[in-house]
Structures are given as structure tokens and as C-alpha cells.
Motif scaffolding. Structure first.
Motif, short mmCIF file in Angstrom:
data_model
loop_
_atom_site.label_atom_id
_atom_site.label_comp_id
_atom_site.label_asym_id
_atom_site.label_seq_id
_atom_site.Cartn_x
_atom_site.Cartn_y
_atom_site.Cartn_z
N ALA A 74 60.18 15.06 42.70
CA ALA A 74 60.61 16.06 41.61
C ALA A 74 59.56 15.97 40.27
CB ALA A 74 61.94 15.94 41.30
N GLY A 75 59.76 16.79 39.40
CA GLY A 75 59.12 16.96 38.00
C GLY A 75 60.05 17.60 36.96
N GLY A 76 59.67 18.14 36.07
CA GLY A 76 60.09 18.80 34.82
C GLY A 76 60.28 20.15 35.14
N ALA A 77 61.48 20.74 34.84
CA ALA A 77 61.52 22.38 35.01
C ALA A 77 61.19 22.75 33.43
CB ALA A 77 62.86 22.56 35.19
N GLY A 78 60.85 24.07 33.51
CA GLY A 78 60.27 24.74 32.16
C GLY A 78 61.85 25.18 31.49
N ALA A 79 61.31 25.07 30.02
CA ALA A 79 62.41 25.60 29.27
C ALA A 79 62.49 26.89 29.28
CB ALA A 79 62.02 25.09 27.82
N GLY A 80 63.52 27.62 28.64
CA GLY A 80 63.63 28.93 28.53
C GLY A 80 64.48 29.27 27.24
N PRO A 81 64.46 30.73 27.00
CA PRO A 81 65.41 31.04 25.56
C PRO A 81 66.56 30.55 25.72
CG PRO A 81 64.94 33.01 27.34
CD PRO A 81 64.17 31.88 27.54
N GLY A 82 66.74 29.46 25.01
CA GLY A 82 68.33 28.99 24.75
C GLY A 82 68.48 27.80 25.60
N TRP A 83 67.54 27.37 26.46
CA TRP A 83 67.77 26.24 27.02
C TRP A 83 66.58 25.19 27.11
CZ3 TRP A 83 66.73 30.60 30.19
CH2 TRP A 83 65.75 30.48 31.09
N THR A 84 66.91 23.75 27.26
CA THR A 84 66.04 22.83 27.71
C THR A 84 65.60 22.48 29.10
OG1 THR A 84 66.49 21.87 25.49
CG2 THR A 84 65.41 20.38 27.13
N GLY A 85 64.36 22.49 29.30
CA GLY A 85 64.39 22.14 31.07
C GLY A 85 64.84 21.01 31.40
N ARG A 86 65.34 21.03 32.65
CA ARG A 86 65.90 19.70 33.25
C ARG A 86 64.90 18.75 33.61
NH1 ARG A 86 70.72 16.77 34.34
NH2 ARG A 86 70.40 15.57 36.22
N SER A 87 64.94 17.57 33.39
CA SER A 87 64.15 16.61 33.89
C SER A 87 64.28 16.03 35.10
CB SER A 87 64.16 15.29 32.76
OG SER A 87 63.82 15.67 31.55
#
Length: 1203
Positions: A1098-1111
Motif C-alpha cells: 500500500a501507499g497514500g491515497a489522494g486528498a479531495g475537496p473536504g477530505w484528507t487522503g488515507r495513509s
């Protein structure tokens, strides 16, 4: 713990909303009571209040609320509670710290690395239960013969409880541990969970930490080796954290459990029973066939727990499930109205729900409900508000039907699929709309029942449906009809059955310890000795709780698996007495092989059987019997009007408590009691048994005939049925496969296709497979369609034939129908095989330059001909890569053949289910609805594109978007999208994308289509059928000879796992949906000529409008699990030295991207290692001012090889 004379006995189920009380009175009578779990204005504690009310009413004495209850009148109290579950859901447990082996502080955050919802870009995973982590610099590893590491001698060698030999590489620094623990205590944390690697077998380090923590003043210390001594660090870690987090709140998490509601007593006619518990938010189903079916690992409130529990399937459809009409489809749930505001009829401004639909149809009678609704909680159910909401929704549905029918007529044949879907009924009545939602909800609840029966080889129709819960009785007859069941059984205490079950249930004590023995004569004496010790512990505990020897029974379980497999079964030898070739507790080998054959469809006779755990279950029999009450009936209470398929019918209403035994009630009828309402459908007959229960004989549904004209309700039902076929295929494939890749990592997909090869339904397994299999099926139709015969099964993996990369083997089965010349449907399964030959073990070479170097190639290979599996021919083909320089044939032929047979079996299951669907409705109807389902997906995508175009036009004045990104070698991937707002269509033009590369990052054309379907589904933002209709509004331009459409013999193994992720990033960048994620799958393979291992990291998921990406999570085109650290070290020559997040690697911004991970492997023997990875030189992009990460949100993989 038996029935007491002259005393009040209580069984209480304390739920989140209601507390149910069952009381056995001194004279033998029974009483039931339901009250709110939380009512602070009237009482402090619901169970105490329930007991007080019963005592006060039955004795005539006053028991003031402010005084303790007089306990001299009470024989015993049994209480079940959802306090622990609610504390998990609400995160209201004790402040907790986790102490863990150094290098693994984020192990439980990463977990299996899979995201729970495939198409949710905001990866919502419940947070961990601890708030601080202490890393302890200690390390214990299993000894391995032939280890080639040039290390110093271990500090000591120890023997674990399993018999395994272990090496202590680093001892505990107790002074450092003490300092760290004191620091945690100073910050107000007094609960500690301890998880050290391999403590399931050697617990000395954990026990030393536990003793120190208790001496320092921790009020709760939970050791994983004591809470659940089972191999697998991640679920054991979740379990010990839950113990530490919850125990202080409920005083003791490990109180003696009791068996669940008495399904065994509901078993009638010697038929197995399906337990059907319909609640407000969800419905739970279970199965009983002479014994309880248990699972030993399950997820509750996002926390995976290792503990024995009933095998229960849950679906998000209950009385409070919300009703929607989306793009021509009726949708029920998964959203729920909850307790507040509740359904529209609760008078609190709530939305339409299933409860409202029943009320609108006359199936709920407000005059028989308590006046507890509205802001003042003093009003009855509101039929008026329900009707008002349904009238508005009916207008919206009719407007949609009329508008689209008119557009279809005006467009003529412009959109042929559209004209087909709009030929149906142009107007529906309010009652038809409400009835439609009820039928869709019923079909949703049928799916988990099919999963418990059909998917495991049981005939659903041969079961009795045992219904309980307040809402289930309104749906039971219709669900039984849909599943072909002939009997519905509703217990007299169905509304409070959990409390009643507690009164009758046995008290259970279970003890377990790990093991690493082979099940063979050499180990029988050791197994017998350990079983005897555990049995003695169980018996002594139950005696201490007041049970006599005559009330105590024990049962022995062994957790067995075939060597070199990951799928273990907890097996009892009941029915298999011991003999000279078994241990004293029973013939576990025979029991295991029969169970394995039943579960998976095959056995492995030449493989040793391993014992992973020994478990003894002791039961203290309560000896409590149910009381039968004789009633004198008063006949029909009233006649009301209820709506059914034939319209409004006169419906008799009865009060259950006034009905005499042996009374027959023909449908339609409503039976009401204080806690539930039962609807007897027109073709059914209810009968009251001698015990006062309701048994319903279910007649056949006279309305099963259906034409090819569109019915919008049936559209939703067929969507469930088609998806259920793909899901059941997946369950069969997982059950019958043998490899870790498919059975444990779940790297497979299953799908259903039309006669033209178009995708009809694809279970949401692995996104990179979504659109690719359609291309594979259509290639076979074009190339060998004329010679495909019944009994043939095709194998393919070539990129030119719709393949993704060579290890993904696709098995295709045509579905024939008598009287039809060609296939009427196709079913297919695609699974990743761990090795199919090539230049490196694992068939994922990082430096391949031609297709031949990547393994065995199949274009249109007949795996089965006329029903005969072509083992010799496929073996020859799998070994064929050896003819090329530096290449080998497959290194794991046995697993290849076993998994191919499993794929054939999964397809056969799908073919059978398709046949049953055609038998029920007719071929023309099924194929017609296949087209309607595809068109529904098309409409959903068109609606999304129209909405995007409107917003884009308003913001920029343009209907064109574009984006570009680069592979690490500089190869560009360019996309230009032109959107037609009026049609809701788009052209995706990849012109300008770089040319085919010399390496293996070339992506077959099918990969781009998979990425497109995935992105479109994510952007639609709601559940829609996954089929070819998603791509109908889309025109795709891919330059021939580019990296996205390479030549026939180009190397492609990296395109599937690397380039696919970059295509997704480019699409989302063009539409400004979210920032880039890690951008690859981090493929790691290692092995030798005899074996191999494969994982994606796994790695990091991208952020979006109103949320932080999951690590530390898999993103986009993959969602496979990772092997548990203890299993990895137990079965492979490797030590996992470090597995944690890379802090700060996710970039900056108001909403940051998720962090990548660090994974360090130390190899103990010489292996061939391959790593396929990207985003090492090209950083993932940010959006709207979110900065690109200074370093990639990627995995840092460190490999240390033995010399």
C-alpha cells in the motif's frame, strides 16, 4: 444455573435503542417487556427498571426507583448487551495505549491495507482504538532450518507453546519499558494493550511487560497472548486493543458467553433453518442445520476481532432504510433514517423509508401503535406525512418516465439502448411505487440468504425461514416466496427473541491454545494430552459457576489446514468417533476431509494436515424449559384494506395474544402483538402451534409472469439478481481455490456477460479487471465463436485478446439454452496466478522486454472440451516458456491446475444460476432486462456528465478538459475530454500519449477501459450496475503503437499494475476530482525454483475537496490484502523488520494526501527478488493549491539479501 422455584428469573437483552426483558415468574408464568434503553427523565438504568416494574406489578409491593431492588425475590439474571458494540461504534471506550514490537507502530493502522468501499475516493476507515504507541526494542523470530544469514548467535533459543523453536534476537530493556510506561501513565492513560510478534506461541516478553505495567498502576492490562493466542498479529492486535479499550467500560469483556437465540428450537420438519432478523437499519441472517455455524474472525464497527461467533450475514436493508429513485431505478438503502429523525411517519421531518412503504400500503395500523411520536412524543404514527412524501416521489417518477419516453420517441434510433428502456409503463400509482420499493427491499434481503445457502451448496428452498425482530413479519412471506421456501416460522416471543434466547441458552466456556503439529500418529499422544488439560480447565470453570458434572458437556475442536495453504477450518469430530488411526477425541482427519470437500469441492490427499490451534468448548446446560399457554380466541378483530399485487384486498386483523392454538388464518391477514406485526400474504395460510407460535404455509407467487416490457421495479430486482450471480461466483472461487493469491489476498474477479460479450454485472472485486474481461469475452466471440460448443471452457490471457497481464488468467464459460443455437450468456472469472513461468519467480519481472519473458501465453485455449478438463494440454502450455532463453515453465504447476479448476467451478456455479433465472422468467425476459440494466448504467453516466458539463460551463465557459502526467521514464500520458452537455456524452482522446516502451510498462487497450469504468463509477458517486452501459456514452481514442495500445508481443506486466494507476490519475486530474494517489501497486515477488511469494504494498491515497487522503492503503485499481507478518515469517525465508507509515510523505495543504509506508524485508536464504514500482522520479500532483509531496506518498521498500 437452572430453573429456580419460588423466585423471579430474568433474561435481559440491552440494545442500543430498546431493552427487552423476559421474566419467568414464581408460578411458572412468563412475561415479556420492552422499554427504551435510554430514558433519563424516567429512570437511570433500563435493565433495573424492567426488573423493578415486573416485581412491582406481580407482587403488588412498591419498589421505589431511588432505592435498590430487593434481590431476595430473584433467582438469577442473565443479561446480554450491545454496550461493547455501541462503545466501538461511538468510540466511547477507555483511553488506551498500545505497546508493540519496534518497527510496527502503524501495523494496526495499515491492517490488511484494503479499503472497505471500492469506489469511495474518501477512504473512510474507523480509527484505531489506542491514542499512544510505545515501540519496544525486542524481537523474536522462528527458527528455520538452513537459514543462511551471517548473523551472530541469538541471545537464546526457546520453545513455544506450539512446539516451535524460536530465536530471541533482542531481549527486553525493562528499564526503557518502565520509563515509557510511566510517561503514558503521567498523561492519564491507564489501559494498556500489548502486542509482540510471535507471542501467540512464546509469551514470556508479553508477560514480563504485563507484570511491570500492573505494578506501575495500570488498571487494565491486556496481553494478546492471553486474550486470543492465535497466529496472525493483525487480528490478534485488533482483539487485544478492543479488550483493553472496552473492558473498563463493561467491567469484563470475557464474561461467560451464552449461545444465541434458540434457532435449534425453531427447527421444524427436520429441515434446516434460516434465521431472519430484520431491524431498523439492517437485516441479519444466519443458518442452523443441527449445529451452529461459527466463524472465528469477524469485523465489528470496523474492528476485526478473533473470537468465536455465529456466521451472520448482514445487509443494509431494514425498516429505516431510505428510499430513492435514481436514473430510472428504485433504490433501497444503504442509508438509514436512524432513530432520529426516523421515518417520515415519525413526525420529525424524516425521509421516506421501508416502514413508510408498509404504512402507505395499509400493512401497518397506526391505531395499534403507541402514541410516542412527534416532537412531544405523544402522537400516533402519521399516515398523512407518509402519503404526502409518496405523492411527491410518485410525481418525480412519473415525470422521469414520461420525459424519457418522449425523448426516446423523438430520438428514434439515435440511442437504440435508450429506446429499449423507455418502452415501458409511462405512469405509476402511489401504491405501485410503494409496492415497488417493498419488492426491491425484499430482493436486497434475499441476497445474504442466498449467500448462506446457494453459495455453499445448499438448496435454499429446503429451509424454514425463522423470522424475528419487530419488522421481519411484514416481509417474511414475500421473501420466502421469492426463495422458494414453503414454511415461515415466527416464535411467540419473536419481538424479544434475543432476551428469550438468553433464558434458554447454555453458558459456554471456551479455552484455546496454539499448536504447530502435523495431524499424524506421531503427534496423537501430544494432542490427547493437551486436549485433556484444556478440557479440565473448561470443566473446572463451569463448576465454579454452579454447574454440576451432569450439566456439563465438552466438545473438542482442532483448527486444521493443509500444509502450505492459508485456509484453516475449525473442525469438530462430532459424529466421527476415535479409532486406532486417530486421536482419542475423534477422527479429525475424516471430519476435516469431508468438511473441506463440502466447503471447497476438492481435497488434497497428498498434503500433510497441520494443526494450528486446539480449542475446547464447555457448555453448562440450563435445563430451562419453555411454557405453553392455552388461549381462548375471540376471532377477527376487524377488517382493513391492504394493497397487494392485485390491488386493495379485504384483510382480516387479529390480536396474537387472543388467538387459540391450532387456529388457521388464511391470507390476506394481519396478526398483531405488542412488539411486532405479521403480514400473511394472500396465497399463504398461518397456523398457531401448540406452543402459541405462528407457522405459515407459503403458497407460490401467482404473479411471477413477466413480459419483456420494462417494469422499473423489476429493473431494480434484476439488478440484484445479476449482481448476486457474480458475487456467488466469487464466493465459490474463493472457497475452491488453493493459492494464497486467490483464497487469501482475493486477487480475482467474476462477471456475467451477454450473448454479444457485453458486460452485464461485475462483482466489485479488483478494479483493474472491471472492463478488461469484456474485451476478452468479445475477442473469443469474434475469433472462435462459431466453434464454441456446450461443455467447452476457454482460457485466455494474451493482451491482444483483452488480457491485462499474463499472470491474470481468464476462464470463460458459454451458457447454452435448449433450442438456441449459440450461447445466450457468458460467465467468466479472472484470477492472478502466483507463477506461470518466465524469467523470474512470480512471473512479474521488472526488466522484461518481450511478452515471452513474462510467462505462459494463452489466446483462445480450450481448457475444457466437451466437459473434459484438458490437464495434459494445459500442463504442456504452462511449461512452454522454458523453451525461451533464461526462462522457466511454471514453478507451481499444482496450484495453477487447482486454481484453474476452481475458476471452472465458479463459472459452473454462475452458469447454473443463470439457468435458474431463465427457468423462472424465460430467456426473452432475462435478456431484455440485461439490456435495461446496461441502459440504466448508461443513464447514470450521462446524468453525471450533464451535471459536470453544466458546472464546467458556468465556471469556465468551456466543455473541454485536459490533463497530462508522466511515467518515471518520461513517457507522457495525455488526455483531452470533450463533453456534449445535451447528450451527456464525451470523447476521451489520448492522442499525444507516448509511444510503446522497450520495458514492460505498456498497458493493453483493455486496461484503459478498466480505468475508465472505475473512474466513471467513482464520479457517479452512487451504486450503479457495473456493466458496458457505463461506456456507451463514451468514445475512446487511443493511438495505435502507444504505451496504451502496444504491439502484440510487447512486454506488459508493468502496464497492469503501474500504468493503469497513472491513467486513473490523469482522468481524475482532468475532472479535478482528487489529488493523485501513490500511483502504483508496489509489486514485490521473490522465490526460487521450488516456490514463490507475491504481494502488493500500500501507499497514500489522494486528498479531495473536504477530505484528507488515507495513509497506508491500496488505492484505485487494486485492493488486495497483504500477508500477516507472522504468517509471512512462518512460511517463507524472510524476516519483516519494519512495516509502518512514512510520516510527512503525503504533501502539504489544507487537506493532505495520505502517507506512504516503509517496508523492510530481511531474506534468510538466497532468493530471486523482483520489484515493480513507479512514482520514484515523478511526484504525484496536488490540486487547488495542495502542494505536491516533497517525497512521494509511496512505499519505501528495503530489501536485505543473505550473502
Amino acid at each position: 444455573m437452572t430453573e429456580t422455584e419460588g423466585k423471579f428469573d430474568f433474561a435481559i437483552d440491552r440494545g442500543g435503542t430498546f431493552t427487552d426483558v423476559f421474566a419467568r415468574l414464581p408460578d411458572g408464568r412468563e412475561r415479556v417487556l420492552k422499554l427504551l434503553s435510554h430514558d433519563p427523565q424516567n429512570y437511570k438504568d433500563a435493565p433495573t427498571e424492567g426488573i423493578r416494574r415486573v416485581l412491582e406489578e406481580e407482587t403488588g409491593q412498591a419498589f421505589p426507583r431511588e432505592q435498590p431492588v430487593e434481590t431476595s425475590l430473584i433467582g438469577w439474571i442473565r443479561m446480554g448487551t450491545t454496550v461493547a458494540t455501541n462503545a466501538l461504534l461511538e468510540r466511547q471506550g477507555e483511553r488506551t495505549a498500545l505497546l508493540v514490537t519496534k518497527g510496527f507502530k502503524d501495523l494496526l493502522h495499515i491492517g490488511t491495507q484494503a479499503r472497505p468501499k471500492l469506489f469511495d475516493l474518501e477512504v473512510a476507515v474507523p480509527d484505531v482504538l489506542y491514542e499512544e504507541v510505545i515501540e519496544v526494542d525486542e524481537r523474536v523470530v522462528l527458527r528455520q532450518d538452513g537459514c543462511q544469514l551471517p548473523r551472530k548467535e541469538p541471545k537464546r533459543i526457546v520453545t513455544g507453546s506450539t512446539g516451535d523453536s524460536l530465536e530471541v534476537w533482542r531481549e527486553l530493556d525493562m528499564q526503557r519499558v518502565e520509563d515509557d510506561l510511566r510517561g503514558v501513565l503521567s498523561r492519564g492513560i491507564h489501559s494498556l494493550a500489548v502486542l509482540l510478534l510471535h507471542s501467540y506461541t512464546w509469551s514470556a516478553h508479553e508477560k514480563a511487560v504485563g507484570s511491570l505495567a500492573r505494578r506501575l498502576g495500570f488498571t487494565q492490562v491486556s496481553l494478546s497472548s492471553e486474550v486470543m493466542p492465535m497466529v496472525r498479529a493483525v487480528p490478534r492486535g485488533y482483539t487485544v486493543c478492543a479488550d483493553a479499550y472496552l473492558t473498563p467500560k463493561i467491567h469484563c469483556l470475557s464474561q461467560p458467553p451464552v449461545l444465541p437465540p434458540p434457532l435449534s428450537q425453531l427447527q421444524t420438519e427436520n429441515k434446516p433453518v434460516i434465521g431472519f432478523d430484520m431491524g431498523g437499519t439492517s437485516t441479519d441472517v444466519s443458518r442452523y442445520a443441527g449445529h451452529y455455524e461459527h466463524v472465528f474472525e469477524a469485523t465489528t464497527a470496523g474492528v476485526t476481532l478473533q473470537a468465536p461467533q455465529l456466521d451472520i450475514n448482514t445487509v443494509a436493508a431494514g425498516g429505516g432504510s431510505r428510499l430513492f429513485f435514481r436514473s430510472g431505478m428504485f433504490v433501497v438503502g444503504p442509508e438509514s433514517a436512524g432513530a432520529h429523525p426516523g421515518p417520515a411517519c415519525y413526525r420529525k421531518g424524516g425521509p421516506l423509508t421501508v416502514t413508510d412503504a408498509n404504512l402507505a400500503l395499509g400493512r401497518l395500523l397506526p391505531s395499534y401503535f403507541p402514541r410516542i411520536f412527534g416532537p412531544g412524543e405523544d402522537e400516533p404514527l402519521s399516515s398523512e406525512e407518509t402519503m404526502e412524501h409518496f405523492q411527491q416521489l410518485t410525481r418525480e417518477i412519473n415525470h422521469f418516465l414520461y420525459t424519457n419516453q418522449s425523448q426516446s420517441s423523438a430520438n428514434g434510433s439515435t440511442h437504440s439502448n435508450n429506446s429499449r428502456v423507455m418502452s415501458g409503463k409511462s405512469e405509476m400509482s402511489m401504491e405501485e411505487v410503494a409496492m415497488g420499493f417493498i419488492r426491491v427491499a425484499n430482493e436486497a434481503m434475499c441476497r445474504p440468504i442466498r449467500a448462506l445457502t446457494q453459495a455453499k451448496g445448499h438448496d435454499t428452498s429446503q429451509h424454514v425461514l425463522a423470522c424475528f425482530g419487530g419488522a421481519g413479519g411484514q416481509h417474511a412471506c414475500a421473501i420466502a416466496q421469492a426463495l422458494g421456501m414453503k414454511t415461515v416460522f415466527i416464535h411467540k416471543y419473536s419481538g424479544v427473541l434475543s432476551a428469550y434466547g438468553l433464558a434458554l441458552a447454555d453458558v459456554v466456556e471456551e479455552v484455546q491454545e496454539p499448536c504447530s503439529l502435523q495431524y499424524n500418529p506421531r503427534s496423537f499422544s501430544e494432542l490427547d494430552h493437551r486436549v485433556e488439560q484444556l478440557t479440565q480447565r473448561c470443566t473446572e470453570t463451569l463448576r465454579d459457576r454452579g454447574f454440576s458434572s451432569s450439566q456439563i458437556t465438552t466438545e473438542v475442536f482442532l483448527h486444521l489446514r493443509y500444509e502450505k495453504t492459508d485456509c484453516a477450518l475449525m473442525v469438530t469430530a462430532t459424529g466421527y468417533p476415535g479409532n486406532s488411526r486417530s486421536c482419542k477425541s475423534g477422527d479429525f482427519r475424516s471430519a476435516f476431509t469431508k468438511r473441506y470437500l463440502q466447503e471447497f469441492g476438492f481435497t488434497i490427499p497428498d498434503r500433510p494436515i497441520m494443526v494450528d490451534d486446539i480449542r475446547v468448548r464447555g457448555s453448562g446446560k440450563s435445563g430451562i424449559k419453555s411454557v405453553t399457554n392455552t388461549k381462548m380466541g375471540s376471532g377477527i378483530l376487524k377488517i382493513t384494506k391492504c394493497y397487494f399485487e392485485d390491488g386493495y384486498l379485504d384483510t382480516s386483523v387479529y390480536l396474537w395474544e387472543e388467538l387459540p392454538c391450532d387456529h388457521n388464518i388464511p391470507g390476506p391477514a394481519i396478526i398483531i402483538d405488542k412488539n411486532s406485526t405479521i403480514l400473511v400474504e394472500p396465497s399463504c395460510v398461518a397456523h398457531l402451534t401448540e406452543g402459541g407460535d405462528v407457522c405459515i404455509a407459503v403458497g407460490s407467487d401467482p404473479h411471477c409472469l413477466l413480459g419483456t416490457e420494462l417494469n422499473t421495479v423489476q429493473l431494480s430486482i434484476f439488478s440484484h439478481r445479476f449482481m448476486s450471480i457474480a458475487e456467488q461466483m466469487g464466493r465459490v472461487l474463493q472457497r475452491t481455490s488453493i493459492s494464497t493469491n486467490i483464497k487469501e489476498r482475493l486477487d480475482f474477479s467474476c462477471a456475467l456477460f451477454g450473448p454479444d460479450g457485453g458486460l452485464v454485472s461485475n462483482a466489485p472485486h479488483i478494479p483493474v479487471h472491471l472492463g478488461a474481461m469484456q474485451e476478452t469475452v468479445q475477442y473469443q466471440i469474434k475469433s472462435i465463436g462459431s466453434i464454441i460448443k456446450e461443455g467447452d471452457v476457454i482460457l485466455s490471457n494474451h493482451p491482444c485478446a483483452g488480457g491485462s497481464h499474463l499472470p491474470d488468467l481468464t476462464v470463460i464459460t458459454p451458457v447454452f439454452r435448449s433450442g438456441v443455437s449459440g450461447p445466450v450468456f457468458f460467465v467468466a472469472s479472472r484470477g492472478h496466478h502466483a507463477d506461470i513461468g518466465g524469467i523470474t519467480p512470480g512471473s512479474m519481472p521488472p526488466h522484461s522486454t518481450s511478452l515471452q519473458q513474462e510467462g505462459a501465453v494463452f489466446t483462445s485455449f480450450k481448457l475444457v472440451t466437451a466437459g473434459v478438463f484438458q490437464e495434459e494440454a494445459v500442463t504442456e502450455a504452462l511449461m512452454a516458456p522454458a523453451q525461451y532463453p533464461d526462462c522457466s515453465g511454471t514453478r507451481n504447476l499444482h496450484d495453477n491446475l487447482s486454481d484453474l479448476r476452481a475458476q471452472v467451478a465458479a463459472n459452473q456455479r454462475g452458469s447454473t444460476l443463470v439457468g435458474e433465472l431463465i427457468d423462472s422468467y424465460g430467456l426473452a425476459v432475462v435478456q431484455a432486462y440485461m439490456g435495461y440494466i446496461q441502459t440504466n448504467a448508461e443513464l447514470a453516466v450521462r446524468d453525471m456528465l450533464k451535471e459536470f458539463a453544466r458546472c464546467r460551463q458556468k465556471q469556465t465557459g468551456s466543455l473541454e478538459v485536459e490533463a497530462e502526467d508522466f511515467m518515471d521514464d518520461g513517457t507522457p500520458i495525455r488526455l483531452r475530454v470533450q463533453i456534449n452537455e445535451n447528450e451527456g456524452s464525451a470523447v476521451f482522446d489520448f492522442t499525444g500519449t507516448g509511444t510503446e516502451v522497450w520495458g514492460n510498462c505498456n498497458a493493453p487497450r483493455a486496461i484503459t477501459f478498466s480505468a475508465l469504468i472505475y473512474c466513471l463509477r467513482c464520479m457517479v458517486g452512487q451504486d450503479i450496475p457495473l456493466n458496458q452501459g457505463c461506456l456507451t456514452p463514451i468514445k475512446v481514442i487511443i493511438p495505435s503503437g502507444s504505451i496504451l495500445q502496444p504491439s502484440q508481443n510487447a512486454a506488459v506486466v508493468g502496464g497492469n499494475v503501474l500504468t493503469s494507476q497513472r491513467v486513473v490519475d490523469v482522468i481524475f486530474r482532468a475532472f479535478e476530482v482528487c489529488s493523485a494517489s501513490q500511483g502504483c501497486m508496489n509489486n514485490v515477488t521473490f522465490g526460487s525454483e521450488g516456490s514463490g511469494y507475491y504481494e502488493t504494498v500500500a501507499g497514500g491515497a489522494g486528498a479531495g475537496p473536504g477530505w484528507t487522503g488515507r495513509s497506508g492503503v491500496h488505492s484505485h485499481m487494486t485492493n488486495t490484502r497483504i500477508t500477516d507478518p507472522e504468517i509471512l515469517e512462518k512460511r517463507y525465508p524472510v524476516v519483516l523488520e519494519h512495516f509502518s507509515l512514512r510520516p510527512g510523505s503525503g504533501g502539504a495543504g489544507e487537506y493532505r494526501g495520505g502517507d506512504g509506508v516503509i517496508r523492510k524485508l530481511l531474506f534468510r536464504n538466497k532468493v530471486v527478488l523482483s520489484v515493480l514500482t513507479e512514482r520514484r522520479s515523478t511526484r504525484p500532483y496536488g490540486l487547488h493549491g495542495n502542494l505536491s509531496p516533497m517525497t512521494s506518498p509511496m512505499t519505501f521498500i528495503s530489501m536485505i539479501m543473505s550473502v
